[in-house]
Write a protein that holds these residues in place. Structure first.
Motif, short mmCIF file in Angstrom:
data_model
loop_
_atom_site.label_atom_id
_atom_site.label_comp_id
_atom_site.label_asym_id
_atom_site.label_seq_id
_atom_site.Cartn_x
_atom_site.Cartn_y
_atom_site.Cartn_z
N UNK A 1 8.22 140.69 4.36
CA UNK A 1 7.65 142.04 4.50
C UNK A 1 8.71 142.98 5.06
N UNK B 1 9.49 146.84 6.49
CA UNK B 1 8.97 148.12 7.00
C UNK B 1 10.12 149.12 7.03
N UNK C 1 6.26 148.50 -3.20
CA UNK C 1 4.97 147.96 -3.64
C UNK C 1 4.47 148.46 -4.99
N UNK D 1 1.67 144.77 -12.89
CA UNK D 1 1.85 143.43 -13.43
C UNK D 1 1.14 143.38 -14.78
N UNK E 1 -6.51 150.84 -7.15
CA UNK E 1 -5.73 151.13 -5.94
C UNK E 1 -5.79 150.02 -4.91
N UNK E 2 -6.58 148.98 -5.14
CA UNK E 2 -6.56 147.83 -4.23
C UNK E 2 -5.30 147.02 -4.45
N UNK E 3 -4.92 146.84 -5.69
CA UNK E 3 -3.76 145.99 -5.99
C UNK E 3 -2.58 146.75 -6.58
N UNK F 1 -0.53 149.23 -4.96
CA UNK F 1 -0.54 149.67 -3.57
C UNK F 1 0.37 150.87 -3.35
N UNK F 2 -0.25 152.02 -3.09
CA UNK F 2 0.49 153.19 -2.67
C UNK F 2 0.80 153.07 -1.18
N UNK G 1 0.44 154.28 2.53
CA UNK G 1 -0.60 155.02 3.25
C UNK G 1 0.07 155.85 4.34
N UNK H 1 2.01 153.91 6.75
CA UNK H 1 3.29 153.36 6.31
C UNK H 1 4.40 154.40 6.31
N UNK I 1 7.12 141.84 -0.90
CA UNK I 1 7.41 140.80 0.09
C UNK I 1 7.78 139.47 -0.57
N UNK I 2 7.05 139.10 -1.60
CA UNK I 2 7.35 137.81 -2.22
C UNK I 2 8.75 137.79 -2.84
#
Lengths: 291, 758
Positions: free
Chosen positions: B628, B630, B666, B670, B681-683, B685-686, B688, B691, B746-747
């Motif tokens: 992750x 930041x 992010x 896919x 917007x759940x997956x 990812x903008x 926020x 962030x 992150x992955x």
């Protein structure tokens, strides 16, 4: 396609009667799962909705000597902000604070969260490590089951169609206990668990006497990790084999690959998050240092 | 000395937007309104073998159902006419429109849609742009050679636009090099994601149609309606209510003609409002997935001698306006560096995916992200500090760009110096933290534009413009330019805009062009009014117009403010005679001279007018166990020429940085078997508010003569270009591993850390 029937009963008894009379009915509280999923086209509305918002008797947040009693309509915001919960059942407030947005937390209820039975629900693992039970009411009467018996899979519970979840009972932990909930977060708000873990430790004179770990979003339901207590009990707190506990958790996780992460990454992150959750719980334990 | 330019100006449309008083297109309602929805292909590639709307039509309350049989058989497209309003025989991406429904309620429209019977014969989907360029690949458009094109477009099989840049002799350049570095970078599709989804309301009166639309480009949208429905432009009026963001996704002609045709068939006004899923799947303007191959030769002192580059843009099923992205991307492969020998090519490849095109700074962030990581890798290979390598190669006055344009004095070096100083380059940081630098350039787009300015009898002013406000505030700030010219206050002016029947033609909110082109027009119009005022005042004050000046709402004898007459007095007087009216357009500034010998397929972005330079420095923290990242702080230095409204320019930089950090970390789509897997917007990812990092904004005012008003340059797009690159270099420095795939999730960061340390 007919519009669903809508009821807004004034008493719990009436709500339970409506649920028994309309087998296709679903209770609705905050609606943050059901309404959002329906509007997004991911779920159909049920045949009937039994709205619970008038049931003042389901709003109690009771802190008692033996247990915390959270009625079904207690919101995530209440759990996040309650001083006794922050002090004693900390993993629950950790989790509630992470749910969605301020608007979601002000609206979403514990009853709805549990009965939606998502494997990614934040409160699931904290309730598992705290050994919580739920009270279910129907026209047949009341019964109590453990949260570990409640969830059967994504969206599936062990309740019967006419049953209403009325209360969650979380026992007061042993003296010297502390708990924590952590999740892997891709961003810092409006997030959903990709991997989450709750840990509870009881520490007495610098020695662990009891331990529990539960996992979020890496199995069809939130799950308790088996064997953690046996592994960690009697270990000195400052040299406890948390890495071995994390390995145990990773071995019991059943992660899938989806758009949020691969199974391989999820399993690796179970190790990281479990170990961090255990360390955070330990840092909170009042008696973590040997006398 | 200016009293308004460079001062802080708060846009007048802001309050209504933040309080909810503003009415957007989806809020509009008219008596008798019917509701539209589209039936989409929901498969990437198939032949339609049966299309039967009879059952759907028979549902009571259904007013109209349209398919390709109900509209003129017109192929349209900005560069390549490869598309029809409705799928004709073949569907080429999951969001292709097969039919449109109008009914008395939205629910009924959707029910009717579900009753339309379509049978498909599946065709093999072409899902990889690289594979599509192979000689034996099946074709997305078997009839591509029959499609009409705009002059200059160079096409191949499955390649809707092929471009090359040739400068110097690249072989010689590599021969001069001490080191050669070759790398490949890949990016995923990302989206514009305006918070307001597309919405359109069409209403006919006789043979004319008024269309309220969420377009960023009302005049091109009008042309699209006229072309596809085969009617005169004079019978099409596009009106844009306040726009809830566009970010390029609302550029080009979209869905106005479908809704207009539905309204005509229904005999009722019809409104279409997109869901969030439609905004992802059907909005055929996404940021291109790219494969970016870079090869660079350098001397051991860091002097770059040669660059070879190849861009493969996965452009989806139709070309649309995508060739902007390809040509601009091609211009970005040299970065803002002096490179004497260049050979670069770009391919705009057809696949059975969502069509790509304009998204804020098309082609920019991806190529900058690759080039600036490449720059850091080159620095490491040479044993040079990344800042030092840049400093040695950034363009100075007299250097030439990739197509030979000669640079004036510019702020490229100063942006690097000031941004790295502010960010603390070279100073110690916390563990797992690092800084990353990204530099680059962008263009200012010279295009025609027009405006009217009038002074009313009460002394207030009105600006009537064809410019389109998409949220940036640039239209709102046009009042500054008129006020500056007329010695008035910006709040003295009202602005009428976003209506094709009212304003002069404008390109729309695209290419960061509003302030610099419509601003030219407003100034020209205000200048006419100024001359009229001076004429009137000269009689009044018995002085020559050349001795007069406009200051603080009055015309006065230069240096003698007591010999003055107020503009309001003159305006009132004019209302008894010749009215105070000005019109402005003027010729756009010329593009710099350049040399296209040997270059192929160039369409107008072959040199960058009034180039805008920048340097961003990101400070990030990498969690090495989780991957992750930041972003803790961003420092953004921009050479915008003269900043006319710092409040607005800062807003553009801050918005661009947050958008760019999202692209970095992010924002990515896919795909699975030709279907978007995360169209919500759940997956998807903008970033926020939580962030968004603290952002240090630095304006480097270079006093470069640009030909645009007050020597201003483009502002809207550049800030989104470098953040992903700066974040990437910071990640690599903090993690000790480089991520060559965008977004750097992150992955992916975790995989890079584990892959390179394993």
């Amino acid at each position: 396609m007919s519009d669903p029937q809508y009821f807004a009963p004034d008493t719990v008894d009436e709500a339970v009667r409506l649920l028994s009379e309309h087998p296709g009915a679903r209770p609705i509280a905050g609606g943050t799962d059901l309404v959002v999923a329906t509007r997004g086209g991911r779920k159909e509305l049920p045949e009937a909705l039994v709205a619970l918002h008038r049931l003042a008797e389901l709003r109690d947040l009771g802190v008692e000597d033996d247990a915390l009693r959270l009625s079904a309509l207690v919101t995530q915001a209440q759990i996040a902000e309650s001083e006794p919960i922050i002090g004693t059942w900390t993993a629950l407030s950790d989790a509630a604070r992470l749910v969605g947005s301020p608007a979601t937390r002000a609206t979403a209820t514990i009853g709805g969260n549990l009965m939606n039975a998502s494997p990614a629900q934040e409160l699931g693992s904290p309730l598992l490590v705290h050994g919580a039970q739920v009270e279910l009411l129907s026209t047949e009467g009341a019964r109590t089951i453990g949260v570990d018996e409640l969830w059967l899979g994504p969206g599936r519970t062990a309740t019967s169609p006419g049953e209403l979840l009325t209360k969650v009972v979380v026992p007061r932990p042993q003296p010297g206990s502390a708990s924590a909930y952590l999740r892997l977060e891709y961003r810092q708000a409006m997030e959903i668990a990709v991997v989450g873990a709750a840990a509870l430790l009881t520490v007495d004179g610098g020695q662990i006497s009891q331990a529990a770990v539960a996992l979020t979003a890496v199995a069809p339901t939130c799950i308790l990790v088996e064997g953690v207590d046996e592994l960690l009990a009697d270990a000195p707190a400052d040299a406890a084999p948390f890495d071995a506990a994390a390995e145990l958790a990773a071995a019991q996780a059943q992660p899938i690959s989806d758009v949020r992460a691969s199974a391989e990454y999820r399993r690796a992150q179970v190790m990281v998050i479990v170990e961090r959750a255990l360390r955070m719980a330990l840092r909170r334990a009042p008696d973590r240092v040997a006398a | 000395m200016s009293t308004v330019l460079g001062g802080r100006y708060q846009r007048p449309d802001g309050l209504g937007k933040v309080t909810g008083a503003a009415r957007y297109a989806a809020d509009l309602s008219v008596p008798g309104l019917a509701h539209a929805c589209f039936l989409y292909a929901e498969r990437p590639h198939a032949r339609i073998v049966k299309l039967d709307t009879a059952r759907a039509r028979s549902l009571p309350g259904v007013l109209a159902i349209l398919t390709h049989e109900d509209v003129p058989p017109v192929r349209y497209g900005m560069f390549v006419k490869d598309r029809t309003l409705f799928a004709t025989d073949v569907v080429r991406f999951e969001g292709e429109i097969v039919a449109a429904v109008a009914a008395v309620t939205p629910e009924l429209a959707r029910t009717a849609r579900s009753l339309i019977e379509v049978e498909y014969e599946p065709l093999d989907p072409i899902l990889s742009a690289e594979a599509a360029l192979e000689a034996d690949s099946p074709l997305v458009h078997p009839d591509w050679e029959d499609y009409a094109i705009r002059d200059g477009v160079d096409r191949r099989a499955n390649d809707g636009g092929h471009f090359t840049t040739v400068k110097g002799d690249v072989e010689q350049g590599f021969a001069e090099a001490d080191v050669v570095l070759r790398e490949i970078y890949r990016t995923d599709m990302s989206h514009a994601v305006p918070i307001e989804p597309h919405a359109i309301l069409a209403e006919w009166r006789g043979e004319s149609v008024t269309i309220h639309s969420t377009t960023q480009v009302p005049y091109p949208a009008r042309s699209g309606v006229a072309e596809t429905l085969q009617m005169p432009e004079s019978r099409v009026r596009i009106v844009v209510p306040p726009l809830g963001g566009g970010f390029g996704g609302k550029c080009d002609f979209h869905f106005e003609a479908h809704v207009a045709a539905l309204a005509r068939a229904a005999g009722r006004p019809v409104r279409l409002v997109f869901s969030r899923r439609e905004e992802f799947v059907a909005t055929d303007k996404v940021r291109h997935p790219m494969v970016i191959e870079l090869e660079t030769g350098a001397k051991s002192d860091g002097t770059i001698t040669a660059r070879r580059a190849r861009l493969v843009l996965d452009s989806g099923a139709y070309v649309g306006d995508a060739l902007f992205a390809a040509e601009i991307g091609l211009m970005m492969v040299t970065g803002a560096y002096r490179i004497p020998h260049v050979h670069a090519s770009a391919h705009t490849v057809y696949t059975n995916k969502t069509p790509a095109g304009s998204v804020r700074a098309p082609g920019g962030p991806q190529v900058c992200w690759a080039v600036e990581q490449h720059t850091d890798v080159l620095a490491a290979k040479l044993g040079l500090d990344p800042r030092e390598l840049r400093l040695r190669n950034l363009v100075r006055e007299g250097d030439t760009g990739p197509t030979g344009q000669r640079f004036d004095h510019n702020g490229a070096v100063e942006c690097l110096e000031r941004a790295t100083e502010k960010a603390g380059w070279g100073k110690p940081l916390e563990e797992d933290e690092a800084l990353g630098i990204a530099c680059g350039w962008w263009f200012s787009l010279p295009v025609p534009s027009g405006a009217y300015v009038k002074l009313n009898g009460d002394g207030s002013g009105s600006i009537i413009t064809g410019a389109q406000e998409n949220g940036s505030g640039s239209v709102m700030a046009l009042a500054l330019l008129a006020a500056e010219e007329l010695g008035m206050r910006p709040e003295d002016f009202s602005i009428t805009y976003q209506d094709t029947d009212v304003g002069p033609w404008d390109l729309g909110s695209a290419g960061s062009q509003t302030t610099i082109n419509n601003g030219r027009a407003v100034i020209a119009a205000a200048t006419e009014v100024r001359e009229q005022l001076l004429e009137l005042a000269s009689e009044e004050l018995e002085a020559s117009p050349s001795d007069l000046e406009l200051v603080d709402g009055q015309v006065q004898v230069r240096g003698a403010s007591s010999r003055a007459v107020s503009i309001a007095t003159l305006a009132a007087k004019a209302h008894g005679g010749a009215l105070l009216l000005g019109r402005g357009s003027g010729l756009p500034p010329a593009v710099p001279e350049h040399d296209l010998a040997g270059c192929v397929g160039r369409l107008g972005y072959s040199a960058f007018a009034a180039p805008s330079f920048y340097c961003h420095v990101a400070r990030v923290r990498v969690d090495r166990a989780t991957g992750v990242v930041r972003v803790l702080e961003m420092t953004a230095a921009h050479d915008f020429g003269r900043v006319l409204n710092p409040t607005g320019a800062e807003g553009q930089v801050e918005g661009g940085v947050v958008h760019g950090v999202g692209i970095a970390l992010l924002e990515g789509t896919a795909f699975e078997d030709g279907h978007q897997r995360n169209p919500h917007l759940l997956d998807y990812k903008l970033q926020t508010g939580a962030d968004a990092p603290p952002i240090n904004v630095i304006f480097v005012d270079t006093k470069t003569p640009t030909g645009f008003p007050h020597d201003a340059k483009a502002v809207g797009e550049p800030p989104v270009v470098p953040p992903a690159a700066a974040v990437a270099n910071a990640i690599a420095a903090a993690a000790g591993a480089r991520v060559r795939r965008l977004p750097m999730t992150p992955e992916r960061v975790w995989s890079a850390i584990n892959g390179e340390s394993a």
